[in-house]
Design a protein around this motif. Structure first.
Motif, PDB file in Angstrom:
ATOM      1  N   THR A 161       0.868  -1.147   0.098  1.00 32.71           N
ATOM      2  CA  THR A 161       0.121  -0.120  -0.115  1.00 32.71           C
ATOM      3  C   THR A 161       0.655   1.185  -0.091  1.00 32.71           C
ATOM      4  O   THR A 161       1.674   1.286   0.772  1.00 32.71           O
ATOM      5  CB  THR A 161      -0.913  -0.064   1.298  1.00 32.71           C
ATOM      6  N   PHE A 162       0.657   2.024  -0.879  1.00 32.90           N
ATOM      7  CA  PHE A 162       1.414   3.357  -1.056  1.00 32.90           C
ATOM      8  C   PHE A 162       0.524   4.569  -1.396  1.00 32.90           C
ATOM      9  O   PHE A 162      -0.404   4.449  -1.990  1.00 32.90           O
ATOM     10  CB  PHE A 162       2.522   2.987  -1.929  1.00 32.90           C
ATOM     11  N   GLU A 163       1.180   5.567  -1.027  1.00 36.30           N
ATOM     12  CA  GLU A 163       0.486   6.963  -1.673  1.00 36.30           C
ATOM     13  C   GLU A 163       0.716   7.211  -2.938  1.00 36.30           C
ATOM     14  O   GLU A 163       1.504   7.042  -3.480  1.00 36.30           O
ATOM     15  CB  GLU A 163       1.102   8.138  -0.816  1.00 36.30           C
ATOM     16  N   THR A 164      -0.298   7.538  -3.699  1.00 35.83           N
ATOM     17  CA  THR A 164      -0.386   7.804  -5.283  1.00 35.83           C
ATOM     18  C   THR A 164      -0.980   9.292  -5.486  1.00 35.83           C
ATOM     19  O   THR A 164      -1.667   9.813  -4.785  1.00 35.83           O
ATOM     20  CB  THR A 164      -0.898   6.699  -5.960  1.00 35.83           C
ATOM     21  N   ASP A 165      -0.728   9.502  -6.841  1.00 34.16           N
ATOM     22  CA  ASP A 165      -0.847  10.910  -7.325  1.00 34.16           C
ATOM     23  C   ASP A 165      -2.505  10.476  -8.161  1.00 34.16           C
ATOM     24  O   ASP A 165      -2.503   9.669  -8.952  1.00 34.16           O
ATOM     25  CB  ASP A 165      -0.103  11.461  -8.320  1.00 34.16           C
ATOM     26  N   ILE A 166      -3.480  11.380  -8.237  1.00 30.24           N
ATOM     27  CA  ILE A 166      -4.661  11.107  -8.678  1.00 30.24           C
ATOM     28  C   ILE A 166      -4.514  11.166 -10.179  1.00 30.24           C
ATOM     29  O   ILE A 166      -5.286  10.714 -11.053  1.00 30.24           O
ATOM     30  CB  ILE A 166      -5.859  12.387  -8.223  1.00 30.24           C
ATOM     31  N   GLU A 167      -3.420  11.920 -10.606  1.00 28.24           N
ATOM     32  CA  GLU A 167      -3.219  11.831 -12.148  1.00 28.24           C
ATOM     33  C   GLU A 167      -2.754  10.525 -12.746  1.00 28.24           C
ATOM     34  O   GLU A 167      -2.960  10.264 -13.761  1.00 28.24           O
ATOM     35  CB  GLU A 167      -1.986  12.811 -12.356  1.00 28.24           C
ATOM     36  N   ASN A 168      -2.192   9.819 -11.926  1.00 27.27           N
ATOM     37  CA  ASN A 168      -2.269   8.279 -12.304  1.00 27.27           C
ATOM     38  C   ASN A 168      -3.380   7.545 -12.565  1.00 27.27           C
ATOM     39  O   ASN A 168      -3.399   6.632 -13.651  1.00 27.27           O
ATOM     40  CB  ASN A 168      -1.302   7.519 -11.207  1.00 27.27           C
ATOM     41  N   LEU A 169      -4.495   8.079 -12.196  1.00 24.79           N
ATOM     42  CA  LEU A 169      -5.803   7.261 -12.426  1.00 24.79           C
ATOM     43  C   LEU A 169      -6.537   7.981 -13.580  1.00 24.79           C
ATOM     44  O   LEU A 169      -7.781   7.481 -13.611  1.00 24.79           O
ATOM     45  CB  LEU A 169      -6.520   7.506 -11.000  1.00 24.79           C
ATOM     46  N   ASN A 170      -6.085   8.948 -13.870  1.00 23.68           N
ATOM     47  CA  ASN A 170      -7.002  10.104 -14.835  1.00 23.68           C
ATOM     48  C   ASN A 170      -7.603   8.908 -16.071  1.00 23.68           C
ATOM     49  O   ASN A 170      -8.835   9.069 -16.215  1.00 23.68           O
ATOM     50  CB  ASN A 170      -6.219  10.924 -15.718  1.00 23.68           C
ATOM     51  N   ASP A 171      -7.166   7.890 -16.544  1.00 23.23           N
ATOM     52  CA  ASP A 171      -7.479   7.198 -17.473  1.00 23.23           C
ATOM     53  C   ASP A 171      -8.744   6.225 -17.047  1.00 23.23           C
ATOM     54  O   ASP A 171      -9.417   5.784 -17.853  1.00 23.23           O
ATOM     55  CB  ASP A 171      -6.560   6.376 -18.231  1.00 23.23           C
ATOM     56  N   SER A 172      -8.618   5.766 -15.815  1.00 24.21           N
ATOM     57  CA  SER A 172      -9.621   4.972 -15.340  1.00 24.21           C
ATOM     58  C   SER A 172     -10.910   5.627 -14.702  1.00 24.21           C
ATOM     59  O   SER A 172     -11.851   4.936 -14.091  1.00 24.21           O
ATOM     60  CB  SER A 172      -8.873   4.156 -14.208  1.00 24.21           C
ATOM     61  N   LEU A 173     -10.714   6.959 -14.630  1.00 17.47           N
ATOM     62  CA  LEU A 173     -12.077   7.653 -13.914  1.00 17.47           C
ATOM     63  C   LEU A 173     -13.193   7.969 -15.134  1.00 17.47           C
ATOM     64  O   LEU A 173     -12.892   7.744 -16.302  1.00 17.47           O
ATOM     65  CB  LEU A 173     -11.445   8.862 -13.283  1.00 17.47           C
ATOM     66  N   ASP A 174     -14.382   8.450 -14.413  1.00 16.78           N
ATOM     67  CA  ASP A 174     -15.527   8.282 -15.280  1.00 16.78           C
ATOM     68  C   ASP A 174     -15.337   9.837 -15.908  1.00 16.78           C
ATOM     69  O   ASP A 174     -16.434  10.252 -16.700  1.00 16.78           O
ATOM     70  CB  ASP A 174     -16.723   8.208 -14.504  1.00 16.78           C
ATOM     71  N   PHE A 175     -14.435  10.530 -15.669  1.00 16.02           N
ATOM     72  CA  PHE A 175     -14.472  12.024 -15.980  1.00 16.02           C
ATOM     73  C   PHE A 175     -13.041  12.420 -15.976  1.00 16.02           C
ATOM     74  O   PHE A 175     -12.205  11.683 -15.583  1.00 16.02           O
ATOM     75  CB  PHE A 175     -15.024  12.908 -15.060  1.00 16.02           C
ATOM     76  N   ASP A 176     -12.728  13.330 -16.882  1.00 16.87           N
ATOM     77  CA  ASP A 176     -11.539  13.905 -17.127  1.00 16.87           C
ATOM     78  C   ASP A 176     -10.895  15.049 -16.306  1.00 16.87           C
ATOM     79  O   ASP A 176     -11.643  15.918 -15.910  1.00 16.87           O
ATOM     80  CB  ASP A 176     -11.230  14.427 -18.655  1.00 16.87           C
ATOM     81  N   LEU A 177      -9.710  14.797 -15.442  1.00 16.57           N
ATOM     82  CA  LEU A 177      -9.413  15.660 -14.439  1.00 16.57           C
ATOM     83  C   LEU A 177      -9.190  17.103 -15.207  1.00 16.57           C
ATOM     84  O   LEU A 177      -9.321  17.888 -14.385  1.00 16.57           O
ATOM     85  CB  LEU A 177      -7.953  15.079 -13.928  1.00 16.57           C
ATOM     86  N   ASN A 178      -8.771  17.077 -16.135  1.00 15.49           N
ATOM     87  CA  ASN A 178      -8.667  18.353 -16.992  1.00 15.49           C
ATOM     88  C   ASN A 178      -9.838  19.273 -17.011  1.00 15.49           C
ATOM     89  O   ASN A 178      -9.852  20.451 -16.942  1.00 15.49           O
ATOM     90  CB  ASN A 178      -8.007  18.231 -18.396  1.00 15.49           C
ATOM     91  N   ILE A 179     -10.934  18.701 -17.079  1.00 15.64           N
ATOM     92  CA  ILE A 179     -12.380  19.177 -17.188  1.00 15.64           C
ATOM     93  C   ILE A 179     -12.477  19.829 -15.810  1.00 15.64           C
ATOM     94  O   ILE A 179     -13.165  20.704 -15.468  1.00 15.64           O
ATOM     95  CB  ILE A 179     -13.440  18.278 -17.702  1.00 15.64           C
ATOM     96  N   VAL A 180     -12.287  18.882 -14.597  1.00 14.73           N
ATOM     97  CA  VAL A 180     -12.445  19.575 -13.374  1.00 14.73           C
ATOM     98  C   VAL A 180     -11.601  21.087 -13.240  1.00 14.73           C
ATOM     99  O   VAL A 180     -12.164  21.839 -12.582  1.00 14.73           O
ATOM    100  CB  VAL A 180     -11.674  18.472 -12.417  1.00 14.73           C
ATOM    101  N   LYS A 181     -10.189  20.673 -13.843  1.00 11.52           N
ATOM    102  CA  LYS A 181      -9.600  22.104 -13.607  1.00 11.52           C
ATOM    103  C   LYS A 181     -10.275  23.298 -14.404  1.00 11.52           C
ATOM    104  O   LYS A 181     -10.055  24.421 -13.898  1.00 11.52           O
ATOM    105  CB  LYS A 181      -8.224  21.596 -14.283  1.00 11.52           C
ATOM    106  N   LEU A 182     -10.836  22.972 -15.537  1.00 14.02           N
ATOM    107  CA  LEU A 182     -11.376  24.041 -16.270  1.00 14.02           C
ATOM    108  C   LEU A 182     -12.850  24.609 -15.484  1.00 14.02           C
ATOM    109  O   LEU A 182     -12.868  25.503 -15.593  1.00 14.02           O
ATOM    110  CB  LEU A 182     -12.006  23.665 -17.633  1.00 14.02           C
ATOM    111  N   PHE A 183     -13.382  23.790 -14.835  1.00 11.00           N
ATOM    112  CA  PHE A 183     -14.406  24.406 -14.163  1.00 11.00           C
ATOM    113  C   PHE A 183     -13.834  25.286 -13.066  1.00 11.00           C
ATOM    114  O   PHE A 183     -14.372  26.256 -12.664  1.00 11.00           O
ATOM    115  CB  PHE A 183     -15.237  23.098 -13.565  1.00 11.00           C
ATOM    116  N   ILE A 184     -12.723  24.833 -12.394  1.00 12.51           N
ATOM    117  CA  ILE A 184     -12.175  25.545 -11.300  1.00 12.51           C
ATOM    118  C   ILE A 184     -11.937  26.835 -11.961  1.00 12.51           C
ATOM    119  O   ILE A 184     -11.695  28.224 -11.345  1.00 12.51           O
ATOM    120  CB  ILE A 184     -11.064  24.907 -10.653  1.00 12.51           C
ATOM    121  N   VAL A 185     -11.118  26.978 -13.279  1.00 14.32           N
ATOM    122  CA  VAL A 185     -10.686  28.071 -13.931  1.00 14.32           C
ATOM    123  C   VAL A 185     -11.821  28.795 -14.069  1.00 14.32           C
ATOM    124  O   VAL A 185     -11.740  30.116 -13.917  1.00 14.32           O
ATOM    125  CB  VAL A 185      -9.980  27.707 -15.008  1.00 14.32           C
TER     126      VAL A 185
END
Length: 258
Positions: A161-185
């Motif tokens: 078990t180890f700490e990981t970065d959410i970016e490593n999981l972007n391809d397996s999520l139901d949404f794109d992390l970059n879209i999350v960032k755009l909504f914040i912007v």
């Protein structure tokens, strides 16, 4: 035919439609709206009518759910998963391995609900809450349980078990992390929170600034003022990314004056 011509053609047809046929025309247009755009359009209409408001009880319940869920995530009680597999290449130390990261139903439910809630807050003009909620997805501490690869075993045994970065999981999520960032912007722009240009710069890692401008229900005010300061900021960076964003900002500024 471009979008403007299409809009004008539809407007012309509606204006020429007898009043007893308008309901039928309205139903046709509603039926063509993608389901994912319903809430945004409803909020736009309510905003025009002056009836836009959010259910405070539901908001509090969802906020509490997300807060508790992310506490479980950061404590390692809810994790992502991964396994190593041979990638067919070799180095001095022998055959090389890659890591396949993947999500699971429990994690997906939390992240999906958080993303949808963040978007809903944007549509209801609860921008500061939206930014706070959406940044939970990007900034939380995530843990990953490594299991034995399926080519060796299929029992789900955890070997590390180890700490990981959410970016490593972007391809397996139901949404794109970059879209999350755009909504914040978008939230930062519509609230004219221009003090943290670095945050906006960091969040525009893949998409462009213009991709964020229409995500909510309000037009960005004083976009000229932002672009002027944004261009000055980008000129100080001197990176390949800043050059890309600078060229785009200049074109966007020119289009605003066209």
């Amino acid at each position: 035919m471009n979008q403007t011509l299409n809009k004008n053609k539809i407007k012309q047809i509606i204006n020429q439609t007898p009043s007893d046929k308008l309901e039928e025309i309205t139903n046709i247009l509603i039926d063509e709206i993608p389901v994912c755009h319903y809430e945004k359009i409803i909020c736009k209409i309510k905003n025009i009518n002056g009836t836009l408001k959010i259910d405070k009880k539901s908001l509090k319940e969802t906020e509490d759910y997300i807060t508790n869920a992310f506490k479980e995530i950061e404590e390692g009680n809810i994790c992502f998963n991964c396994y190593s597999y041979q990638n067919g290449s070799y180095s001095y130390y022998g055959e090389d391995y890659d890591i396949h990261y993947y999500s699971n139903e429990e994690m997906d439910e939390i992240l999906d609900k958080t993303f949808e809630f963040g978007k809903s807050l944007i549509y209801h003009k609860e921008y500061h809450k939206a930014i706070k909620i959406l940044e939970k997805i990007l900034n939380a501490k995530y843990w990953c349980e490594e299991v034995i690869g399926p080519e060796y075993a299929d029992n789900g045994e955890v070997i590390d078990t180890f700490e990981t970065d959410i970016e490593n999981l972007n391809d397996s999520l139901d949404f794109d992390l970059n879209i999350v960032k755009l909504f914040i912007v978008y939230g930062l722009l519509v609230t004219q929170n221009y003090d943290n240009f670095q945050k906006i710069y960091d969040y525009l890692s893949y998409y462009h600034l213009k991709d964020s401008l229409k995500l909510g229900i309000e037009e960005i005010k004083d976009i000229d003022l932002f672009l002027k300061k944004w261009i000055e900021f980008l000129k100080t960076k001197g990176t390949q990314k800043s050059e890309r964003l600078l060229n785009e900002a200049i074109k966007l500024q020119e289009s605003e004056h066209a």
